[in-house]
Design a protein around this motif. Structure first.
Motif, PDB file in Angstrom:
ATOM      1  N   ARG A 121       0.823  -1.211   0.000  1.00 51.00           N
ATOM      2  CA  ARG A 121       0.000   0.000   0.000  1.00 51.00           C
ATOM      3  C   ARG A 121       0.861   1.266   0.000  1.00 51.00           C
ATOM      4  NH1 ARG A 121      -4.386  -0.741   4.639  1.00 51.00           N
ATOM      5  NH2 ARG A 121      -2.629  -1.666   5.787  1.00 51.00           N
ATOM      6  N   ALA A 122       2.116   1.105  -0.438  1.00 54.99           N
ATOM      7  CA  ALA A 122       2.997   2.265  -0.614  1.00 54.99           C
ATOM      8  C   ALA A 122       2.653   2.989  -1.905  1.00 54.99           C
ATOM      9  CB  ALA A 122       4.453   1.806  -0.638  1.00 54.99           C
ATOM     10  N   ILE A 123       3.104   4.227  -2.009  1.00 53.39           N
ATOM     11  CA  ILE A 123       2.947   4.992  -3.245  1.00 53.39           C
ATOM     12  C   ILE A 123       3.955   4.515  -4.284  1.00 53.39           C
ATOM     13  CG2 ILE A 123       3.251   7.276  -4.295  1.00 53.39           C
ATOM     14  CD1 ILE A 123       0.662   7.164  -2.834  1.00 53.39           C
ATOM     15  N   SER A 124       5.165   4.239  -3.834  1.00 50.84           N
ATOM     16  CA  SER A 124       6.209   3.794  -4.755  1.00 50.84           C
ATOM     17  C   SER A 124       7.262   2.999  -4.003  1.00 50.84           C
ATOM     18  CB  SER A 124       6.881   4.987  -5.455  1.00 50.84           C
ATOM     19  OG  SER A 124       7.685   5.716  -4.543  1.00 50.84           O
ATOM     20  N   SER A 125       8.048   2.262  -4.749  1.00 49.92           N
ATOM     21  CA  SER A 125       9.158   1.499  -4.190  1.00 49.92           C
ATOM     22  C   SER A 125      10.353   1.691  -5.116  1.00 49.92           C
ATOM     23  CB  SER A 125       8.803   0.012  -4.077  1.00 49.92           C
ATOM     24  OG  SER A 125       9.875  -0.717  -3.535  1.00 49.92           O
ATOM     25  N   ALA A 126      11.490   2.100  -4.554  1.00 50.39           N
ATOM     26  CA  ALA A 126      12.655   2.390  -5.388  1.00 50.39           C
ATOM     27  C   ALA A 126      13.928   1.963  -4.679  1.00 50.39           C
ATOM     28  CB  ALA A 126      12.727   3.877  -5.717  1.00 50.39           C
ATOM     29  N   ALA A 229       1.820   7.525   1.685  1.00 50.53           N
ATOM     30  CA  ALA A 229       0.962   8.670   2.003  1.00 50.53           C
ATOM     31  C   ALA A 229       0.521   8.513   3.462  1.00 50.53           C
ATOM     32  CB  ALA A 229      -0.252   8.718   1.075  1.00 50.53           C
ATOM     33  N   PRO A 230       1.428   8.745   4.409  1.00 48.36           N
ATOM     34  CA  PRO A 230       1.056   8.611   5.823  1.00 48.36           C
ATOM     35  C   PRO A 230       0.175   9.776   6.266  1.00 48.36           C
ATOM     36  CG  PRO A 230       3.271   9.487   5.654  1.00 48.36           C
ATOM     37  CD  PRO A 230       2.815   9.209   4.246  1.00 48.36           C
TER      38      PRO A 230
END
Length: 276
Positions: A121-126, A229-230
């Motif tokens: 449920r993260a916005i992105s992973s890098a 998006a905390p």
């Protein structure tokens, strides 16, 4: 009128009277007012996810998730430290692209699973990678650096890097507002290593022909940086079902194959200089 008639109609058609009374009550209540979720982002672009002057993929993900709840969002670009402080002060609900460092987890709640931030449920992973000179003799095996005698350079405000370097007992050099400076510091032998997003390192190599024979990305990532998006703690604790619904909507959108294709295409366009 409904109450006055209820005695007469209850015997004939009780279910109709209940529905009629419910409709009357709803009409008296009026529409539920939509709320506006206040979001801050870094005032420096984080392609392709946030831009201060247009909507990036991260802004789009959060906007659509909030709109699914019947609400709207307003975005304010701020220096990142100021953004985080505004969340602590209750001036903004969401620091978009926040990483779950100890500092940020102290002021905002993240989607959780098994006691840890939920990557799905993260916005992105890098990947954050170690960027070095080819002739510098620096190594990184995922556990420790070798051949390092100068501080490790990294961008200002990236708390997850700062905290990991501290745990490793490695001195960092923070405060580089532009990632391009890290490439120049390496090229001119001011530092031996820098930690940057893999996209940034590849873009620097693509854009600077002089860098290519001199600089390289080490194969083992320094860490995987998940951005979220905390919600600030006061809002999250007052609206637990709401924040879960927003996070679930983000996860559902990211799980769609077409989203993965869009994200991959956007990253490739940035590396190749077709989009910045």
């Amino acid at each position: 009128a409904c109450l006055e008639e209820s005695g007469r109609c209850a015997m004939k058609c009780p279910w109709f009277c209940k529905i009629l009374c419910l409709l009357v009550a709803l009409s008296w209540a009026g529409p539920v007012a939509a709320r506006t979720i206040r979001v801050c982002i870094n005032d420096r672009s984080a392609p392709p996810y946030t831009y201060p002057d247009r909507e990036g993929l991260g802004q789009e993900l959060l906007r659509k998730a909030i709109e699914q709840q019947g609400d709207t969002m307003v975005v304010t670009p701020l220096p990142w430290r100021r953004c985080l402080e505004s969340v602590r002060a209750g001036e903004n609900e969401v620091p978009l692209m926040g990483s779950p460092s100890e500092f940020v987890r102290g002021l905002a709640d993240f989607p959780m699973k098994g006691g840890e931030p939920d990557e799905s449920r993260a916005i992105s992973s890098a990947n954050l990678v170690v960027f070095v000179r080819k002739d510098g003799g620096v190594t990184w095996d995922g556990q420790a650096f070798g051949g390092l005698s100068t501080p490790v350079a990294y961008g200002s405000g990236i708390a997850v890097v700062r905290e990991k370097l501290e745990r490793l007992g490695v001195t960092g050099e923070e405060g580089l507002n532009l990632h391009e400076q890290i490439g120049k510091l390496l090229f001119y032998r001011k530092v031996q290593a820098g930690v940057v997003r893999e996209t940034v390192a590849k873009t620097l190599l693509h854009d600077n022909p002089d860098f290519r024979p001199v600089l390289q990305i080490l194969p083992v990532p320094f860490l995987v940086d998940n951005s979220y998006a905390p919600f600030n703690k006061a809002f999250a604790q007052a609206n637990p079902a709401y924040v879960e619904a927003v996070w679930n909507a983000i996860g559902a959108q990211r799980a769609r194959p077409e989203w993965a294709r869009r994200e991959r295409a956007a990253v490739e366009a940035i590396i190749e200089g077709r989009e910045r």
